[in-house]
Write a protein that holds these residues in place. Structure first.
Motif, PDB file in Angstrom:
ATOM      1  N   ALA A  45       0.830  -1.208   0.000  1.00 26.23           N
ATOM      2  CA  ALA A  45       0.000   0.000   0.000  1.00 26.23           C
ATOM      3  C   ALA A  45       0.865   1.259   0.000  1.00 26.23           C
ATOM      4  O   ALA A  45       0.549   2.243  -0.673  1.00 26.23           O
ATOM      5  N   ASP A  46       1.973   1.237   0.755  1.00 27.26           N
ATOM      6  CA  ASP A  46       2.866   2.394   0.783  1.00 27.26           C
ATOM      7  C   ASP A  46       3.574   2.589  -0.555  1.00 27.26           C
ATOM      8  O   ASP A  46       3.782   3.721  -1.000  1.00 27.26           O
ATOM      9  N   VAL A  47       3.957   1.491  -1.204  1.00 26.76           N
ATOM     10  CA  VAL A  47       4.557   1.593  -2.534  1.00 26.76           C
ATOM     11  C   VAL A  47       3.545   2.161  -3.519  1.00 26.76           C
ATOM     12  O   VAL A  47       3.864   3.058  -4.325  1.00 26.76           O
ATOM     13  N   GLU A  48       2.318   1.667  -3.463  1.00 31.19           N
ATOM     14  CA  GLU A  48       1.283   2.181  -4.365  1.00 31.19           C
ATOM     15  C   GLU A  48       0.990   3.653  -4.083  1.00 31.19           C
ATOM     16  O   GLU A  48       0.726   4.432  -5.007  1.00 31.19           O
ATOM     17  N   GLU A  49       1.046   4.047  -2.801  1.00 31.79           N
ATOM     18  CA  GLU A  49       0.852   5.456  -2.455  1.00 31.79           C
ATOM     19  C   GLU A  49       1.952   6.313  -3.066  1.00 31.79           C
ATOM     20  O   GLU A  49       1.692   7.402  -3.602  1.00 31.79           O
ATOM     21  N   ALA A  50       3.180   5.828  -3.010  1.00 31.17           N
ATOM     22  CA  ALA A  50       4.294   6.568  -3.605  1.00 31.17           C
ATOM     23  C   ALA A  50       4.146   6.651  -5.120  1.00 31.17           C
ATOM     24  O   ALA A  50       4.395   7.712  -5.724  1.00 31.17           O
ATOM     25  N   LYS A  51       3.731   5.553  -5.749  1.00 34.85           N
ATOM     26  CA  LYS A  51       3.547   5.567  -7.207  1.00 34.85           C
ATOM     27  C   LYS A  51       2.434   6.525  -7.616  1.00 34.85           C
ATOM     28  O   LYS A  51       2.526   7.205  -8.644  1.00 34.85           O
ATOM     29  N   ALA A  52       1.374   6.597  -6.799  1.00 30.23           N
ATOM     30  CA  ALA A  52       0.270   7.508  -7.098  1.00 30.23           C
ATOM     31  C   ALA A  52       0.666   8.959  -6.859  1.00 30.23           C
ATOM     32  O   ALA A  52       0.251   9.856  -7.603  1.00 30.23           O
ATOM     33  N   ALA A  53       1.455   9.204  -5.803  1.00 37.97           N
ATOM     34  CA  ALA A  53       1.870  10.573  -5.492  1.00 37.97           C
ATOM     35  C   ALA A  53       2.878  11.103  -6.494  1.00 37.97           C
ATOM     36  O   ALA A  53       2.927  12.316  -6.752  1.00 37.97           O
ATOM     37  N   TYR A  54       3.695  10.189  -7.045  1.00 44.04           N
ATOM     38  CA  TYR A  54       4.753  10.595  -7.979  1.00 44.04           C
ATOM     39  C   TYR A  54       4.655   9.734  -9.232  1.00 44.04           C
ATOM     40  O   TYR A  54       5.525   8.905  -9.503  1.00 44.04           O
ATOM     41  N   PRO A  55       3.571   9.919 -10.008  1.00 46.89           N
ATOM     42  CA  PRO A  55       3.311   9.028 -11.149  1.00 46.89           C
ATOM     43  C   PRO A  55       4.399   9.126 -12.215  1.00 46.89           C
ATOM     44  O   PRO A  55       4.934  10.198 -12.502  1.00 46.89           O
ATOM     45  N   GLY A  56       4.718   7.966 -12.756  1.00 42.80           N
ATOM     46  CA  GLY A  56       5.679   7.909 -13.841  1.00 42.80           C
ATOM     47  C   GLY A  56       7.134   7.924 -13.427  1.00 42.80           C
ATOM     48  O   GLY A  56       8.013   7.775 -14.281  1.00 42.80           O
ATOM     49  N   LEU A  57       7.401   8.086 -12.124  1.00 43.25           N
ATOM     50  CA  LEU A  57       8.792   8.156 -11.676  1.00 43.25           C
ATOM     51  C   LEU A  57       9.303   6.767 -11.302  1.00 43.25           C
ATOM     52  O   LEU A  57       8.560   5.952 -10.764  1.00 43.25           O
ATOM     53  N   PRO A  58      10.582   6.476 -11.568  1.00 46.02           N
ATOM     54  CA  PRO A  58      11.156   5.218 -11.107  1.00 46.02           C
ATOM     55  C   PRO A  58      11.203   5.180  -9.583  1.00 46.02           C
ATOM     56  O   PRO A  58      11.357   6.219  -8.937  1.00 46.02           O
ATOM     57  N   LEU A  59      11.079   3.984  -9.012  1.00 51.32           N
ATOM     58  CA  LEU A  59      11.003   3.856  -7.560  1.00 51.32           C
ATOM     59  C   LEU A  59      12.043   2.869  -7.045  1.00 51.32           C
ATOM     60  O   LEU A  59      12.159   1.748  -7.553  1.00 51.32           O
ATOM     61  N   LEU A  60      12.768   3.292  -6.028  1.00 50.76           N
ATOM     62  CA  LEU A  60      13.701   2.432  -5.305  1.00 50.76           C
ATOM     63  C   LEU A  60      13.056   1.999  -3.998  1.00 50.76           C
ATOM     64  O   LEU A  60      12.560   2.839  -3.240  1.00 50.76           O
ATOM     65  N   LEU A  61      13.077   0.701  -3.724  1.00 50.57           N
ATOM     66  CA  LEU A  61      12.664   0.176  -2.424  1.00 50.57           C
ATOM     67  C   LEU A  61      13.926  -0.146  -1.636  1.00 50.57           C
ATOM     68  O   LEU A  61      14.790  -0.888  -2.122  1.00 50.57           O
ATOM     69  N   ALA A  62      14.045   0.424  -0.446  1.00 48.00           N
ATOM     70  CA  ALA A  62      15.221   0.203   0.391  1.00 48.00           C
ATOM     71  C   ALA A  62      14.783  -0.098   1.809  1.00 48.00           C
ATOM     72  O   ALA A  62      13.714   0.322   2.252  1.00 48.00           O
ATOM     73  N   GLY A  63      15.624  -0.831   2.532  1.00 48.40           N
ATOM     74  CA  GLY A  63      15.317  -1.132   3.918  1.00 48.40           C
ATOM     75  C   GLY A  63      16.575  -1.461   4.683  1.00 48.40           C
ATOM     76  O   GLY A  63      17.599  -1.846   4.106  1.00 48.40           O
TER      77      GLY A  63
END
Length: 216
Positions: free
Chosen positions: A82-100
């Motif tokens: 859900a948090d990844v989808e929130e980030a994709k919706a907030a910043y559409p079209g941008l590449p996303l890095l998942l880090a932990g």
């Protein structure tokens, strides 16, 4: 009590986004001070998920998977998705890095092995698979996913054997993998690891192939 993900960075003119998952007993604010404060990434928007009770699941990562751990892990993965989808919706079209980091790195690895979408690259600072090799675990890693995995022979939470097992499974899953073991490093994120994250974010923001070429 504070709840919900922490959003940082530019709301406009961002060139990439990043979801950073904290470890056991930590918070998004600690990831901000321990990692983000050391990065120079002005064109990256960050989303930092928050575990409801400061941990994503109760067991140690290397404990055998039980029904209770599977349920907690499933709930944590649902929240992270859900948090990844929130980030994709907030910043559409941008590449996303998942880090932990630590437990957050383990959760991020499980996210990728579950075949969940939305991630263009993965960084697991001091991470491994959750459970043991004999457990029934998902293996739906996306072919060619760029992954940076780190560990240490002195880390009290993630044994070298678990780090090596994760590297082996990432290799079998045909990840584009770089794995760095830092002898003597404690349970922390070193400057070299920060430099690598900076390099990956710069490649994502610049629309370039992810080289993972920063020095050890």
């Amino acid at each position: 009590m504070v709840s919900g993900a922490l959003h940082l960075g530019p709301r406009t003119k961002a060139q990439a986004s990043c979801v950073i998952v904290h470890g056991r007993g930590q918070s998004p604010e600690e990831m901000q001070s321990h990692i983000l404060a050391r990065l120079d990434a002005p064109d990256v928007a960050f989303v930092l998920p928050r575990a409801a009770k400061g941990a994503w699941y109760a067991a140690k990562a290397v404990d055998p998977l039980t029904s209770g751990t599977r349920a907690a892990l499933g709930a944590a993965l649902n929240q992270l998705e859900a948090d990844v989808e929130e980030a994709k919706a907030a910043y559409p079209g941008l590449p996303l890095l998942l880090a932990g980091f630590s437990q957050g790195a383990c959760l991020s690895l499980e996210y990728a092995f579950a075949g969940l979408s939305g991630v263009d690259a993965l960084i697991a600072f001091t991470g491994c698979r959750v459970g043991r090799a004999s457990d029934d675990r998902p293996a739906s890693l996306r072919n060619g996913l760029p992954v940076y995995l780190t560990g240490s022979d002195a880390d009290p939470w993630i044994p070298v054997t678990a780090f090596a097992e994760a590297a082996l499974e990432l290799g079998r899953g045909r990840a584009k993998l770089r794995a760095d073991l830092f002898p003597g490093r404690g349970h922390e994120v070193s400057d070299a690891e920060i430099d690598m994250m900076r390099s990956v974010l710069a490649d994502l923001a610049g629309g370039q192939n992810i080289g993972m070429a920063a020095a050890r």
